[in-house]
Motif scaffolding. Structure first.
Motif, PDB file in Angstrom:
ATOM      1  N   SER A 165       0.811  -1.214   0.000  1.00 30.56           N
ATOM      2  CA  SER A 165       0.000   0.000   0.000  1.00 30.56           C
ATOM      3  C   SER A 165       0.849   1.270   0.000  1.00 30.56           C
ATOM      4  N   VAL A 166       1.783   1.377   0.959  1.00 24.69           N
ATOM      5  CA  VAL A 166       2.562   2.608   1.089  1.00 24.69           C
ATOM      6  C   VAL A 166       3.618   2.713  -0.006  1.00 24.69           C
ATOM      7  N   TRP A 167       4.414   1.647  -0.192  1.00 22.98           N
ATOM      8  CA  TRP A 167       5.507   1.720  -1.157  1.00 22.98           C
ATOM      9  C   TRP A 167       5.036   1.548  -2.595  1.00 22.98           C
ATOM     10  N   LEU A 168       4.234   0.522  -2.866  1.00 29.75           N
ATOM     11  CA  LEU A 168       3.823   0.227  -4.240  1.00 29.75           C
ATOM     12  C   LEU A 168       2.503   0.890  -4.619  1.00 29.75           C
ATOM     13  N   GLY A 169       1.658   1.184  -3.647  1.00 31.42           N
ATOM     14  CA  GLY A 169       0.401   1.846  -3.941  1.00 31.42           C
ATOM     15  C   GLY A 169      -0.591   1.009  -4.711  1.00 31.42           C
ATOM     16  N   TRP A 170      -0.509  -0.313  -4.592  1.00 29.61           N
ATOM     17  CA  TRP A 170      -1.400  -1.184  -5.349  1.00 29.61           C
ATOM     18  C   TRP A 170      -2.803  -1.260  -4.760  1.00 29.61           C
ATOM     19  N   LEU A 171      -2.898  -1.213  -3.442  1.00 29.89           N
ATOM     20  CA  LEU A 171      -4.180  -1.432  -2.775  1.00 29.89           C
ATOM     21  C   LEU A 171      -4.400  -0.353  -1.722  1.00 29.89           C
ATOM     22  N   PRO A 172      -5.652  -0.041  -1.406  1.00 27.84           N
ATOM     23  CA  PRO A 172      -5.922   0.970  -0.371  1.00 27.84           C
ATOM     24  C   PRO A 172      -5.510   0.475   1.007  1.00 27.84           C
ATOM     25  N   PRO A 173      -4.999   1.375   1.852  1.00 31.48           N
ATOM     26  CA  PRO A 173      -4.492   0.939   3.157  1.00 31.48           C
ATOM     27  C   PRO A 173      -5.569   0.739   4.214  1.00 31.48           C
ATOM     28  N   TYR A 174      -6.626   1.546   4.191  1.00 22.68           N
ATOM     29  CA  TYR A 174      -7.603   1.515   5.267  1.00 22.68           C
ATOM     30  C   TYR A 174      -9.011   1.524   4.684  1.00 22.68           C
ATOM     31  N   GLY A 175      -9.976   1.162   5.533  1.00 20.12           N
ATOM     32  CA  GLY A 175     -11.380   1.313   5.168  1.00 20.12           C
ATOM     33  C   GLY A 175     -12.043   0.012   4.781  1.00 20.12           C
ATOM     34  N   TRP A 176     -13.330   0.153   4.447  1.00 18.33           N
ATOM     35  CA  TRP A 176     -14.155  -1.010   4.110  1.00 18.33           C
ATOM     36  C   TRP A 176     -15.248  -0.561   3.129  1.00 18.33           C
ATOM     37  N   GLN A 177     -14.803  -0.021   1.990  1.00 21.58           N
ATOM     38  CA  GLN A 177     -15.759   0.510   1.038  1.00 21.58           C
ATOM     39  C   GLN A 177     -16.012  -0.383  -0.165  1.00 21.58           C
ATOM     40  N   GLY A 178     -15.170  -1.333  -0.433  1.00 23.78           N
ATOM     41  CA  GLY A 178     -15.353  -2.167  -1.606  1.00 23.78           C
ATOM     42  C   GLY A 178     -14.486  -3.409  -1.556  1.00 23.78           C
ATOM     43  N   PRO A 179     -14.581  -4.263  -2.601  1.00 28.21           N
ATOM     44  CA  PRO A 179     -13.791  -5.513  -2.609  1.00 28.21           C
ATOM     45  C   PRO A 179     -12.292  -5.286  -2.516  1.00 28.21           C
ATOM     46  N   GLN A 180     -11.825  -4.149  -3.060  1.00 26.90           N
ATOM     47  CA  GLN A 180     -10.381  -3.907  -3.009  1.00 26.90           C
ATOM     48  C   GLN A 180      -9.880  -3.725  -1.584  1.00 26.90           C
ATOM     49  N   HIS A 181     -10.757  -3.300  -0.675  1.00 28.59           N
ATOM     50  CA  HIS A 181     -10.361  -3.149   0.730  1.00 28.59           C
ATOM     51  C   HIS A 181     -10.307  -4.487   1.466  1.00 28.59           C
ATOM     52  N   LEU A 182     -10.792  -5.538   0.836  1.00 28.84           N
ATOM     53  CA  LEU A 182     -10.803  -6.855   1.474  1.00 28.84           C
ATOM     54  C   LEU A 182      -9.508  -7.622   1.257  1.00 28.84           C
ATOM     55  N   VAL A 183      -8.728  -7.224   0.243  1.00 28.16           N
ATOM     56  CA  VAL A 183      -7.585  -8.044  -0.180  1.00 28.16           C
ATOM     57  C   VAL A 183      -6.510  -8.114   0.898  1.00 28.16           C
ATOM     58  N   LEU A 184      -6.019  -6.975   1.350  1.00 25.82           N
ATOM     59  CA  LEU A 184      -4.929  -6.975   2.325  1.00 25.82           C
ATOM     60  C   LEU A 184      -5.323  -7.626   3.653  1.00 25.82           C
ATOM     61  N   PRO A 185      -6.499  -7.313   4.233  1.00 26.11           N
ATOM     62  CA  PRO A 185      -6.871  -8.014   5.476  1.00 26.11           C
ATOM     63  C   PRO A 185      -7.015  -9.519   5.287  1.00 26.11           C
ATOM     64  N   ALA A 186      -7.569  -9.949   4.144  1.00 28.00           N
ATOM     65  CA  ALA A 186      -7.715 -11.389   3.906  1.00 28.00           C
ATOM     66  C   ALA A 186      -6.358 -12.072   3.780  1.00 28.00           C
ATOM     67  N   LEU A 187      -5.414 -11.405   3.124  1.00 27.11           N
ATOM     68  CA  LEU A 187      -4.066 -11.979   3.027  1.00 27.11           C
ATOM     69  C   LEU A 187      -3.402 -12.060   4.399  1.00 27.11           C
ATOM     70  N   ALA A 188      -3.554 -11.003   5.205  1.00 23.56           N
ATOM     71  CA  ALA A 188      -2.923 -10.996   6.526  1.00 23.56           C
ATOM     72  C   ALA A 188      -3.475 -12.093   7.418  1.00 23.56           C
ATOM     73  N   LEU A 189      -4.754 -12.399   7.307  1.00 22.49           N
ATOM     74  CA  LEU A 189      -5.352 -13.476   8.101  1.00 22.49           C
ATOM     75  C   LEU A 189      -5.128 -14.839   7.471  1.00 22.49           C
ATOM     76  N   GLY A 190      -5.197 -14.915   6.157  1.00 26.26           N
ATOM     77  CA  GLY A 190      -5.187 -16.213   5.491  1.00 26.26           C
ATOM     78  C   GLY A 190      -3.822 -16.840   5.339  1.00 26.26           C
ATOM     79  N   ILE A 191      -2.767 -16.032   5.211  1.00 18.75           N
ATOM     80  CA  ILE A 191      -1.435 -16.610   4.984  1.00 18.75           C
ATOM     81  C   ILE A 191      -0.952 -17.426   6.182  1.00 18.75           C
ATOM     82  N   PRO A 192      -1.005 -16.904   7.426  1.00 21.31           N
ATOM     83  CA  PRO A 192      -0.601 -17.781   8.542  1.00 21.31           C
ATOM     84  C   PRO A 192      -1.485 -19.011   8.686  1.00 21.31           C
ATOM     85  N   ALA A 193      -2.810 -18.850   8.486  1.00 16.02           N
ATOM     86  CA  ALA A 193      -3.695 -20.018   8.582  1.00 16.02           C
ATOM     87  C   ALA A 193      -3.374 -21.031   7.501  1.00 16.02           C
TER      88      ALA A 193
END
Length: 604
Positions: A165-193
């Motif tokens: 988000s900060v360096w590459l600017g690919w995805l939004p960093p915060y919020g819950w307005q659309g599907p694009q806001h779901l990607v980073l939180p899902a990766l953060a939860l899903g990768i360790p699981a």
């Protein structure tokens, strides 16, 4: 009643008892905190209003607090059973609609994370599955899976936020307005699981492919695809119970992930209500989180019974033991580097002053004067990292020692130890931290209590298994036959044989305990400012990521080294447990393992 039926009944009783204990704690939160509930309500509604006797009495009459904790707990529990979670102490709104709205967000996030976890687990197991089905040499990916499984969710969320988000600017960093806001939180939860699931299945598959039925199926001409599907079906039922722990882990990890990405989910709601002392909203949120984890475990158990079928539901089907690979030179190098680099940084940082403010040098980049830069208040990051490690290490050692002592005491009561383990599995450290913070307030003491509450049951379960194994060995039976007393057997044989493996297990859990403490500090439930604690440092640096990423990268790097060390230690091969030494009797002295002990002969 068969032994398996008794074991299943014991598990159900343990889960019911654990749920009852958690519900009781949640229901009695207004009184367990040691503060006047009326005063908490008054301050939640208006911080400026004076807590006069008349005002407090008015609040007590309005909420019925004069009835006492037992009566009000019964009213609260009755309301829960009717679907009424009460009203918020802050704004007076009904709690249930807000909890349901937050639950919908959390379920969406956890569903996406589960998809990520299953895809990642399938990718990690693909090589082992394909080669095993073809009968070629195995090439497992257990090391990669272990590294991914050892990443804490809050740390991975921070890394994804910085890089994508900060360096590459690919995805939004915060919020819950659309599907694009779901990607980073899902990766953060899903990768360790996904790392956990992939490692479990990847460890179980090689031993499955060595079973005789695989050779027989190949001789019949079955295709690798057919053998691979059968092998997965053979390995899954035995590891499915661990999938329930992954579901519980998702509920705990969601709290930190929702905070990092400002997701309006159930975990963030629970944490916010704990900070504002809105106890009805906190009760509803935590109860929903705990029930969510329990429902996940029940669903996994149902899927396992479905996969086993009627013929095998009462059979003790277990996966073959995983194939252990001796630790190689690279593994030892990783352990050494993961310990040496942080040690050098910590020793260097201890030479500085962590609390010295310098407004002129705010958010300065790394330089000779400040090798790791400065934070938002001009404090030296290197000094704060070093002194924070010293404080964290001391608390970690204390928590580990307390957990070991309690585990050794409870381990000799196997039924209690197994029930405690079931209860702890239903409550992630973050949820325990929220509950403890609501009772004793946020701080290092509360964080230590919370981590200890979920750390000792695993050690107690290990101790109980060893006690049962050692008591059934031949040399213990020989000692009883020779007239040795129970106390002598306990102190001279059983206790020394159990203490060693459990102590090693406790030492291996040290990095995990430190990471759990750091996660609570990151959420504001542990050490409070201006303490130089790694998790707190990471949380304080997040608002300045774009301007001064080095302030966040320093504690992040230290936590990554800690996670790598935890994974490396957890994957080291362990010697077989139990005391299987040969026993022989010579006169009045019992010789076991090359050492002779006096034995009190019966009838002498």
């Amino acid at each position: 009643m068969t032994a398996l039926s008794s074991a299943r009944a014991g598990v159900l009783i343990a889960r019911a008892g654990g749920l009852a204990a958690v519900v009781a704690v949640i229901g009695l939160l207004p009184w367990l905190s040691g503060r006047d509930p009326a005063l908490s309500v008054l301050r939640a509604r208006s911080a400026e209003q004076e807590p006069t006797v008349e005002a407090l009495e008015s609040v007590r009459r309005e909420l019925g607090l004069d009835a006492g904790p037992v009566a009000l707990f019964g009213d609260w529990l009755g309301g829960v059973l009717r679907g009424d979670l009460g009203r918020s102490w802050v704004d007076g709104a009904e709690v249930l609609p807000g909890v349901l709205a937050a639950l919908g967000v959390s379920l969406t996030l956890m569903g996406a994370a589960l998809v990520v976890a299953l895809l990642l687990a399938g990718g990690l197991c693909a090589s082992t599955l394909v080669r095993g089905a073809r009968g070629t040499a195995r090439g497992g990916t257990g090391a990669v899976a272990a590294v991914l499984a050892g990443l804490p969710e809050f740390l991975l969320a921070t890394l994804l936020l910085v890089v994508l988000s900060v360096w590459l600017g690919w995805l939004p960093p915060y919020g819950w307005q659309g599907p694009q806001h779901l990607v980073l939180p899902a990766l953060a939860l899903g990768i360790p699981a996904g790392g956990v699931l992939g490692r479990l299945v990847d460890d179980a598959l090689p031993a499955v492919f060595e079973e005789r039925w695989v050779v027989l199926w190949r001789s019949w001409g079955c295709s690798p695809a057919v053998i691979g599907r059968a092998a997965v079906r053979r390995a899954l039922p035995a590891v499915l119970p661990q999938f329930g722990l992954v579901a519980v882990g998702l509920t705990g990890g969601a709290v930190a992930v929702e905070v990092v990405f400002a997701v309006p989910g159930l975990g963030r709601t629970a944490l916010g209500s704990a900070e504002s002392q809105d106890l009805p909203l906190l009760q509803g949120s935590v109860l929903a989180l705990v029930l969510l984890g329990l429902v996940g475990g029940v669903l996994v158990a149902g899927v396992r019974r479905r996969m086993l079928g009627p013929a095998l539901r009462d059979a003790a089907l277990s996966a073959p033991p995983p194939v252990r690979v001796p630790a190689g030179r690279l593994h030892r190098v990783v352990v050494a580097v993961s310990a040496a680099v942080p040690a050098a940084v910590i020793c260097w940082g201890l030479l500085g002053e962590p609390l010295r403010l310098n407004a002129v040098a705010r958010l300065s980049p790394p330089s000779w004067a400040h090798p790791l830069g400065t934070d938002s208040l001009g404090r030296d990051v290197l000094a704060r990292v070093g002194h924070g490690a010293a404080a964290t290490l001391a608390v970690t050692l204390l928590v580990c020692l307390v957990s070991f002592v309690v585990a050794m005491a409870i381990g000799f009561l196997p039924g209690l130890a197994e029930g405690a383990a079931e209860t702890a599995n239903a409550v992630p450290p973050v949820i325990a931290g929220i509950l403890v913070a609501a009772i004793v307030g946020p701080g290092p003491v509360g964080a230590s209590i919370a981590v200890a509450l979920v750390s000792w049951p695993a050690l107690a379960s290990h101790a109980a298994a060893l006690v049962q194994e050692i008591r059934a060995t031949t040399h213990i039976e020989a000692l009883r036959a020779l007239g040795a007393g129970p106390t002598w057997i306990l102190t001279r044989h059983v206790l020394p044989a159990v203490a060693g493996p459990v102590a090693r297990h406790a030492v291996l859990r040290l990095p995990g305990i430190a990471l759990a403490l750091a996660s609570l500090g990151f959420l504001g439930l542990g050490a409070q400012p201006p303490a130089p604690e790694w998790g707190l440092m990471l949380a304080e640096s997040l608002p300045y990521l774009e301007r001064a990423p080095w302030a966040a990268l320093a504690p992040t790097a230290m936590l990554l080294f800690l996670a790598t060390l935890a994974v490396s230690l957890s994957t080291l091969p362990t010697p077989p447990t139990g005391d299987r030494r040969a026993v022989r009797h010579r006169g009045r002295r019992l010789v076991t393992g090359g050492r002779a002990y006096p034995v009190r002969m019966s009838g002498r």
